[in-house]
Design a protein around this motif. Structure first.
Motif, PDB file in Angstrom:
ATOM      1  N   GLY A 253       0.829  -1.213   0.000  1.00 16.84           N
ATOM      2  CA  GLY A 253       0.000   0.000   0.000  1.00 16.84           C
ATOM      3  C   GLY A 253       0.855   1.252   0.000  1.00 16.84           C
ATOM      4  N   GLY A 254       0.238   2.362  -0.368  1.00 21.95           N
ATOM      5  CA  GLY A 254       0.972   3.615  -0.466  1.00 21.95           C
ATOM      6  C   GLY A 254       1.293   4.213   0.889  1.00 21.95           C
ATOM      7  N   GLY A 255       0.264   4.378   1.723  1.00 17.83           N
ATOM      8  CA  GLY A 255       0.468   4.987   3.023  1.00 17.83           C
ATOM      9  C   GLY A 255       0.570   6.505   2.930  1.00 17.83           C
ATOM     10  N   ASN A 256       0.334   7.171   4.073  1.00  9.27           N
ATOM     11  CA  ASN A 256       0.387   8.638   4.102  1.00  9.27           C
ATOM     12  C   ASN A 256       1.448   9.143   5.067  1.00  9.27           C
ATOM     13  OD1 ASN A 256      -0.747   8.042   6.563  1.00  9.27           O
ATOM     14  ND2 ASN A 256      -2.628   9.235   6.276  1.00  9.27           N
ATOM     15  N   THR A 257       2.390   8.271   5.442  1.00  8.74           N
ATOM     16  CA  THR A 257       3.399   8.635   6.437  1.00  8.74           C
ATOM     17  C   THR A 257       4.799   8.754   5.845  1.00  8.74           C
ATOM     18  OG1 THR A 257       3.841   6.319   6.967  1.00  8.74           O
ATOM     19  CG2 THR A 257       2.100   7.424   8.227  1.00  8.74           C
ATOM     20  N   GLY A 258       4.941   8.504   4.560  1.00 11.32           N
ATOM     21  CA  GLY A 258       6.271   8.454   3.973  1.00 11.32           C
ATOM     22  C   GLY A 258       6.872   7.060   4.020  1.00 11.32           C
ATOM     23  N   GLN A 259       6.202   6.131   4.725  1.00 14.01           N
ATOM     24  CA  GLN A 259       6.636   4.738   4.752  1.00 14.01           C
ATOM     25  C   GLN A 259       5.654   3.900   3.943  1.00 14.01           C
ATOM     26  OE1 GLN A 259       7.807   3.108   8.691  1.00 14.01           O
ATOM     27  NE2 GLN A 259       7.225   5.103   9.488  1.00 14.01           N
ATOM     28  N   ILE A 260       6.176   3.011   3.125  1.00 17.66           N
ATOM     29  CA  ILE A 260       5.307   2.143   2.330  1.00 17.66           C
ATOM     30  C   ILE A 260       4.466   1.281   3.257  1.00 17.66           C
ATOM     31  CG2 ILE A 260       5.259   0.254   0.656  1.00 17.66           C
ATOM     32  CD1 ILE A 260       7.855   1.334  -0.494  1.00 17.66           C
ATOM     33  N   GLY A 261       3.167   1.232   2.999  1.00 19.41           N
ATOM     34  CA  GLY A 261       2.284   0.355   3.752  1.00 19.41           C
ATOM     35  C   GLY A 261       1.888   0.846   5.121  1.00 19.41           C
ATOM     36  N   VAL A 262       2.121   2.127   5.456  1.00 21.24           N
ATOM     37  CA  VAL A 262       1.770   2.655   6.785  1.00 21.24           C
ATOM     38  C   VAL A 262       0.843   3.853   6.615  1.00 21.24           C
ATOM     39  CG1 VAL A 262       2.598   3.552   8.986  1.00 21.24           C
ATOM     40  CG2 VAL A 262       3.995   1.904   7.714  1.00 21.24           C
TER      41      VAL A 262
END
Length: 619
Positions: A253-262
């Motif tokens: 997943g993309g994520g919205n924290t700058g980390q993939i999948g978070v």
């Protein structure tokens, strides 16, 4: 003489303590480990002592004592006495693993009729000891006995590896409710759970040592617990080779924290402050499910034709199904209510929800730290039923205006259901749809269809694919099929080549595939390749999930009730497909309606031949 009318009798109190809701002996032991880690221990040792008991003329080994020893801060006499009071506890703060103050006495009495606790701050020879005894509680004991000086018994000192200048030893005896009989069995089952509960702390360097004991001598098999990560991103871990030293999953997943999948959500606690909730997702790497990934082939002792779920790492993943709920770096629960228990593909994804103790009331954390009941209850929540025709954005705004405190959790559930689970499952289906194992069911159907097709060739004029074959070479036909499989249906080149080779080797002129086509309203599509009639089922059409996928899923591990439900759902879906065709005819003008009726009859005749090719034509 004045009679006493206690609100709760002592025998009822004891019964309530014994039935305090621990899911297993391992969960009760975890409460003791919590205490050691909260006391800043870097080593917690779990001892399971096995004794020999005569039974019906023969000796049987059985667990007699369980003890947990830590090298943490230790306790003063007053703190030690408080620690054995139900509901008093010593850690009721809004941070760290603990909070509720019931762990030590509740967990102990749930498993044992007696618990003794030694604690020291100036060497184990200067320890203080106190205890709880169920018999004394039944006889009316109302106060925790005052701690008295008593050195830690030499037997424990000799077994301990990390005995420090401060620490605590909790000993359970008269074990009437322990789940397992043998020391090794108890440790093996406990390791799976505590490796998962404390996976973060173990990765950070904390140690939990597991020690089987008999006759006060350590048995072979002692070891440190390894992290057991249901997201399979942690290394090293307890996952079987080759994935104990490398991740078996990857962030998804993309994520919205700058980390993939978070993905991060901000949730308001009962104190009015906002706190972050992190949702992490992962999915199996190709090498976990495909045996022939270059440079990552399966170990030689594992058959390349084995079902990935039957591999050692696949069986390990089957025991880690669900959404992991993490509070203060400690797992509360692995919630299986979000999974399709009969679908073996469920083992290949992971989701973790990480929240701080300040959101305990919002999530519904239980006092034994084994569940988040409010969040888990939303696993069956259907926002569409509640929204009564509103879009999710409109429904969310309505809840916000009403001040509904469950809105933040509903937003997290919406993200998991609408953004994560569907995409994870689709990815996993696509990952292996071209493999030999997944093609088996198609091949059986293709063989039956080929028999009917050859019969029709004898009775009818050449079909369109027959005519195309007359004007194309074998190489041109194969190249056209290869391009279709790879470019249109997104099969890997290796899978495409294998599918073509198998089709030719079996002398098949009909090919059944699965494909994704979210923009097409068609349930299936037909391609006319020289010499090959290629049919692709649209996996993005509702009829595929409701009619085909539900029946094609493996039956291993499914109960009779689950299998019956799948059959009923498929039958209902098939009937709805027929009714939808009837409505299609009903909406046509007169001449197209007559043509549709003729098509239905012609198709029905051919379907009869495909389903029962040996039946005589009764017309």
């Amino acid at each position: 003489m004045t009679s006493k009318y206690s609100i709760v009798t002592s025998d009822l109190t004891v019964k309530a303590l014994q039935d305090s809701g621990y899911k297993s002996t391992a969960h009760a032991i975890a409460e003791l480990i919590d205490n050691g880690l909260e006391a800043n221990a870097d080593l917690v040792e779990l001892f399971v002592v096995e004794g020999t008991q005569p039974t019906a003329g023969r000796a049987r080994r059985r667990v007699e004592t369980i003890a947990v020893l830590d090298n943490g801060d230790g306790m003063s006499g007053e703190t030690l006495r408080q620690a054995l009071r139900f509901g008093a506890g010593t850690r009721r703060q809004r941070k760290g693993i603990g909070r509720f103050g019931v762990g030590l006495p509740n967990s102990s009495i749930s498993q044992a009729d007696r618990v003794d606790v030694w604690s020291w701050t100036n060497g184990p020879e200067n320890a203080l000891r106190t205890y709880l005894d169920l018999k004394e509680l039944l006889d009316g004991l109302e106060e925790v006995p005052e701690p008295e000086p008593e050195p830690v018994p030499q037997e424990w000192q000799q077994l301990a590896e990390g005995l420090g200048p401060s620490g605590t030893l909790v000993q359970w005896t008269r074990l009437e409710r322990v789940q397992w009989r043998g020391a090794r069995t108890t440790l093996n089952n406990t390791e799976k759970l505590i490796g998962r509960i404390y996976r973060r702390l173990l990765t950070e360097g904390k140690r939990i040592r597991l020690v089987p004991v008999e006759g006060w001598a350590e048995l072979p098999g002692g070891r440190d617990a390894l992290p057991n990560d249901p997201l399979y991103l942690t290394t090293p871990s307890s996952t079987p080779a080759p994935f104990g030293t490398k991740p078996m999953f990857r962030p998804y997943g993309g994520g919205n924290t700058g980390q993939i999948g978070v993905e991060r959500f901000m949730v308001t606690g009962v104190d009015g402050a906002d706190y972050p909730v992190l949702v992490r997702a992962s999915v199996a790497v190709d090498a976990a499910r495909l045996p022939d990934i270059a440079g990552e082939e399966w170990p030689t002792e594992i058959s390349p034709t084995a079902n990935p779920g039957d591999t050692p790492w696949g069986k390990h993943a089957a025991k880690n199904l669900g959404i992991s709920l993490i509070r203060a770096d400690r797992e509360l629960d692995l919630d299986t209510s979000w999974t399709n228990s009969y679908d073996p593909v469920e083992r290949w994804w992971g989701i973790e929800i990480d929240f701080p103790p300040q959101l305990d009331e919002v999530f519904g954390v239980t006092n034994n730290k084994q569940a988040a009941t409010i969040f888990s209850s939303l696993s069956s929540f259907n926002w569409r039923d509640e929204a009564a025709g509103l879009t999710f954005e409109e429904f969310r705004e309505q809840l916000r205006e009403e001040g509904d405190r469950s809105l933040p959790l509903i937003e997290i559930v919406y993200y998991i259901r609408e953004k994560l689970l569907g995409n994870l499952r689709s990815h996993l289906t696509d990952q292996t749809r071209g493999t030999r194992a997944n093609r088996k069911r198609h091949e059986e159907v293709e063989a039956k269809a080929e028999h009917a097709l050859q019969r029709r060739k004898e009775e009818t004029q050449p079909s369109f694919t027959d005519q195309l074959a007359e004007h194309a070479t074998e190489e041109e036909s194969q190249q056209q099929q290869f391009d279709s499989l790879v470019k249109l249906h997104k099969y890997s080149p290796a899978d495409a080549e294998r599918i073509i080779a198998e089709t030719r080797a079996n002398n098949r002129h009909i090919q059944l595939l699965t494909s994704r086509n979210p923009d097409s309203p068609a349930f299936f599509n037909v391609e006319f390749i020289p010499g090959v009639l290629q049919v692709s089922l649209n996996m993005d059409h509702p009829a595929y999930n409701d009619l085909v996928a539900v029946l094609d899923q493996d039956i291993e591990g499914a109960s009779k009730e689950e299998l019956a439900d799948r059959l009923i759902n498929a039958a209902d879906a098939f009937k709805l497909v027929l009714l939808s065709w009837a409505r299609y005819e009903d909406e046509q003008p007169e001449r197209p309606r007559a043509r549709a009726r003729q098509m239905r009859q012609d198709w029905g005749r051919i379907a009869r031949e495909f389903l029962h090719p040996d039946d005589e034509d009764d017309e």
